[in-house]
Design a protein around this motif. Structure first.
Motif, PDB file in Angstrom:
ATOM      1  N   UNK A 246      19.926   4.721   8.400  1.00  0.00           N
ATOM      2  CA  UNK A 246      18.997   4.842   9.518  1.00  0.00           C
ATOM      3  C   UNK A 246      17.674   5.443   9.062  1.00  0.00           C
ATOM      4  N   UNK A 247      17.751   6.429   8.168  1.00  0.00           N
ATOM      5  CA  UNK A 247      16.538   7.123   7.748  1.00  0.00           C
ATOM      6  C   UNK A 247      15.736   6.425   6.675  1.00  0.00           C
ATOM      7  N   UNK A 248      16.360   5.476   5.953  1.00  0.00           N
ATOM      8  CA  UNK A 248      15.690   4.941   4.788  1.00  0.00           C
ATOM      9  C   UNK A 248      15.245   3.505   4.836  1.00  0.00           C
ATOM     10  N   UNK A 249      15.774   2.704   5.759  1.00  0.00           N
ATOM     11  CA  UNK A 249      15.441   1.284   5.760  1.00  0.00           C
ATOM     12  C   UNK A 249      14.224   0.965   6.617  1.00  0.00           C
ATOM     13  N   UNK A 250      14.360   1.119   7.934  1.00  0.00           N
ATOM     14  CA  UNK A 250      13.275   0.728   8.827  1.00  0.00           C
ATOM     15  C   UNK A 250      12.026   1.567   8.593  1.00  0.00           C
ATOM     16  N   UNK A 251      12.203   2.837   8.250  1.00  0.00           N
ATOM     17  CA  UNK A 251      11.033   3.697   8.075  1.00  0.00           C
ATOM     18  C   UNK A 251      10.190   3.273   6.864  1.00  0.00           C
ATOM     19  N   UNK A 252      10.841   2.911   5.768  1.00  0.00           N
ATOM     20  CA  UNK A 252      10.085   2.469   4.597  1.00  0.00           C
ATOM     21  C   UNK A 252       9.454   1.109   4.848  1.00  0.00           C
ATOM     22  N   UNK A 253      10.180   0.231   5.529  1.00  0.00           N
ATOM     23  CA  UNK A 253       9.610  -1.058   5.927  1.00  0.00           C
ATOM     24  C   UNK A 253       8.343  -0.840   6.740  1.00  0.00           C
ATOM     25  N   UNK A 254       8.398   0.095   7.692  1.00  0.00           N
ATOM     26  CA  UNK A 254       7.237   0.360   8.534  1.00  0.00           C
ATOM     27  C   UNK A 254       6.093   0.974   7.742  1.00  0.00           C
ATOM     28  N   UNK A 255       6.401   1.823   6.778  1.00  0.00           N
ATOM     29  CA  UNK A 255       5.352   2.376   5.927  1.00  0.00           C
ATOM     30  C   UNK A 255       4.579   1.254   5.237  1.00  0.00           C
ATOM     31  N   UNK A 256       5.292   0.257   4.756  1.00  0.00           N
ATOM     32  CA  UNK A 256       4.647  -0.869   4.057  1.00  0.00           C
ATOM     33  C   UNK A 256       3.796  -1.690   5.027  1.00  0.00           C
ATOM     34  N   UNK A 257       4.384  -2.095   6.154  1.00  0.00           N
ATOM     35  CA  UNK A 257       3.646  -2.961   7.074  1.00  0.00           C
ATOM     36  C   UNK A 257       2.499  -2.220   7.748  1.00  0.00           C
ATOM     37  N   UNK A 258       2.695  -0.944   8.072  1.00  0.00           N
ATOM     38  CA  UNK A 258       1.605  -0.172   8.674  1.00  0.00           C
ATOM     39  C   UNK A 258       0.398  -0.112   7.742  1.00  0.00           C
ATOM     40  N   UNK A 259       0.658   0.123   6.464  1.00  0.00           N
ATOM     41  CA  UNK A 259      -0.446   0.210   5.497  1.00  0.00           C
ATOM     42  C   UNK A 259      -1.172  -1.127   5.384  1.00  0.00           C
ATOM     43  N   UNK A 260      -0.424  -2.225   5.348  1.00  0.00           N
ATOM     44  CA  UNK A 260      -1.044  -3.546   5.251  1.00  0.00           C
ATOM     45  C   UNK A 260      -1.911  -3.817   6.478  1.00  0.00           C
ATOM     46  N   UNK A 261      -1.416  -3.473   7.659  1.00  0.00           N
ATOM     47  CA  UNK A 261      -2.184  -3.703   8.882  1.00  0.00           C
ATOM     48  C   UNK A 261      -3.525  -2.974   8.824  1.00  0.00           C
ATOM     49  N   UNK A 262      -3.519  -1.717   8.407  1.00  0.00           N
ATOM     50  CA  UNK A 262      -4.780  -0.959   8.380  1.00  0.00           C
ATOM     51  C   UNK A 262      -5.742  -1.529   7.336  1.00  0.00           C
ATOM     52  N   UNK A 263      -5.228  -2.000   6.216  1.00  0.00           N
ATOM     53  CA  UNK A 263      -6.110  -2.590   5.202  1.00  0.00           C
ATOM     54  C   UNK A 263      -6.697  -3.914   5.691  1.00  0.00           C
ATOM     55  N   UNK A 264      -5.910  -4.689   6.430  1.00  0.00           N
ATOM     56  CA  UNK A 264      -6.427  -5.956   6.946  1.00  0.00           C
ATOM     57  C   UNK A 264      -7.427  -5.732   8.069  1.00  0.00           C
ATOM     58  N   UNK A 265      -7.268  -4.627   8.802  1.00  0.00           N
ATOM     59  CA  UNK A 265      -8.223  -4.300   9.858  1.00  0.00           C
ATOM     60  C   UNK A 265      -9.564  -3.852   9.287  1.00  0.00           C
ATOM     61  N   UNK A 266      -9.559  -3.338   8.063  1.00  0.00           N
ATOM     62  CA  UNK A 266     -10.788  -2.889   7.411  1.00  0.00           C
ATOM     63  C   UNK A 266     -10.882  -3.558   6.037  1.00  0.00           C
ATOM     64  N   UNK A 267     -11.349  -4.796   5.992  1.00  0.00           N
ATOM     65  CA  UNK A 267     -11.369  -5.564   4.733  1.00  0.00           C
ATOM     66  C   UNK A 267     -12.090  -4.865   3.592  1.00  0.00           C
ATOM     67  N   UNK A 268     -13.070  -4.017   3.921  1.00  0.00           N
ATOM     68  CA  UNK A 268     -13.764  -3.312   2.846  1.00  0.00           C
ATOM     69  C   UNK A 268     -12.819  -2.362   2.118  1.00  0.00           C
ATOM     70  N   UNK A 269     -11.873  -1.771   2.863  1.00  0.00           N
ATOM     71  CA  UNK A 269     -10.885  -0.916   2.212  1.00  0.00           C
ATOM     72  C   UNK A 269      -9.953  -1.735   1.337  1.00  0.00           C
ATOM     73  N   UNK A 270      -9.563  -2.902   1.806  1.00  0.00           N
ATOM     74  CA  UNK A 270      -8.699  -3.772   1.006  1.00  0.00           C
ATOM     75  C   UNK A 270      -9.392  -4.159  -0.296  1.00  0.00           C
TER      76      UNK A 270
END
Length: 426
Positions: A246-270
């Protein structure tokens, strides 16, 4: 006076614990936790939510959350870290019992043990990406960010590859069960997973009795683990594994997707990260602060306590909002800005992994998985962009995406994604 009792000079105590309308299960709250949490911090730092059985309180300010996380004598984990009271066991306990269990598991998550996992995680990230590259579009959650931590933890446990998809289904169901209104909904999941793991546990016990060599996996380590001449029962091992799932699967998945979303929202950061892959570590810490994968977890009070003019009774469930604490402008400069230029000493104060004795045991592994995942994505998917609406994960206490449709520029020729050279693909 403890940190928990100290009031700042410019804050007026708010004695009404319902002065701000707050429903953690409401669609608007789920869609915009940042804005909702801000209203709590400013107008109702101790909130009482009565429309749940049992009713629970919520702490939203950084100092209050961190102080409670460190004060295990007042804010106990003995009755679980969800909104309902559950039996004590394994990591869901307080020192000294919690300390003993954590010591048994620590060997699997030491810096050296995690470093030894790096080639496996890096290879897995590259393999998963290689299956995507030629398609030009796909769901980054389902096809990459979700299987990576699931396969990693299943491999560490010694679960056969053919069963990895079942493990993902089980871990998702267990996360949902934490707040399910109908406790019968996932009863079959608990039964099936218990039977499956008991079979693996007993197989290792039988091998141990025959003096056979055990495989080098986490289930074997738990079977042979002893602390002060006491070994773990099958029920205790099962409980520990469930907590890891419970503590290790969905949370790490979300860490990855959350980071990608923020980078795509700010292309200059990507583009900055593509040009300098060393910034990936900065992205990870800022993502943990800005988009904490766990919005908050619960503790149970062992005695009455007053905070901001509100009395929280003994045996009350209290939600500690990690995500709100990470956006507290009393602690972070421009907290609602996702920045790669935040001073490191400030960025590291986030509570994305909690704090105190229950600080996330798997934090080093989660950081490794996110680092290798982002390296593969940033280096191997040129022209990465959104390709549709992304959806939020279902459990109210988690924050991440259950779907993330993206597109990228297909390569002219098939080839391996960049590994560690630091070169860019554009």
């Amino acid at each position: 006076m403890s940190d928990f009792d100290r009031e700042s000079d410019d804050v007026v105590a708010v004695p009404d614990s319902t002065s701000v309308e707050y429903n953690p299960f409401d669609e608007q709250t789920l869609a915009d936790p940042i804005g909702t949490h801000r209203r709590l911090r400013e107008g109702c730092p101790v909130h009482r939510f009565d429309a749940f059985d049992p009713p629970f309180f919520t702490l939203s300010r950084y100092d209050d959350v961190v102080s409670a996380l460190r004060d295990t004598e007042t804010f106990s984990s003995r009755h679980g870290q969800g909104p309902r009271h559950t039996p004590e066991g394994g990591l869901f306990s307080d020192p000294p019992a919690h300390t003993a269990f954590r010591r048994l598991l620590q060997r699997a998550f030491t810096p050296r043990a995690v470093a030894d996992m790096e080639p496996f995680v890096a290879g897995l990230a590259d393999d998963l990406l290689a299956r995507l590259v030629g398609a030009g579009r796909g769901d980054l959650h389902a096809e990459f960010a979700s299987p990576l931590p699931t396969i990693t933890i299943a491999t560490m446990l010694g679960i056969p590859p053919d069963d990895h998809s079942r493990f993902k289904e089980w871990s998702d169901a267990l996360a949902a069960d934490l707040v399910a209104t109908d406790r019968e909904t996932h009863r079959s999941v608990w039964r099936d997973l218990r039977a499956y793991l008991d079979e693996h546990i007993e197989a290792r016990r039988d091998a141990l009795e025959r003096d056979d060599d055990l495989s080098d996996d986490l289930i074997s380590a738990l079977v042979t683990a002893e602390d002060e001449d006491a070994s773990l029962s099958s029920a205790e091992i099962f409980g520990v594994i469930v907590q890891l799932l419970v503590g290790g699967n969905e949370t790490t998945t979300s860490l990855i997707t959350n980071a990608v979303v923020r980078l795509l929202e700010q292309p200059d950061l990507l583009q900055r990260v593509r040009a300098d892959l060393s910034l990936i570590d900065v992205v990870i810490e800022e993502s943990l602060r800005f988009d904490a994968p766990v919005l908050g977890l619960f503790r149970t009070t062992t005695c009455p306590i007053e905070k901001h003019g509100v009395e929280i009774p003994e045996d009350a469930k209290v939600m500690l909002l990690y995500a709100s604490a990470n956006h507290d402008d009393a602690e972070f400069d421009e907290p609602d800005v996702f920045s790669l230029d935040r001073p490191p000493q400030e960025a590291r104060r986030h509570v994305g992994f909690g704090a105190g004795p229950h600080f996330c045991l798997g934090a080093p592994l989660a950081r490794l998985e996110a680092r290798e995942a982002l390296r593969a994505i940033v280096s191997g998917l040129p022209g990465l962009r959104f390709d549709g609406e992304h959806e939020r994960v279902a459990p109210f206490y988690l924050w991440g995406r259950r779907s993330l449709p993206v597109a990228w520029d297909r390569p002219d020729t098939e080839g391996e994604p960049n590994r560690r050279s630091g070169s860019t693909t554009e």
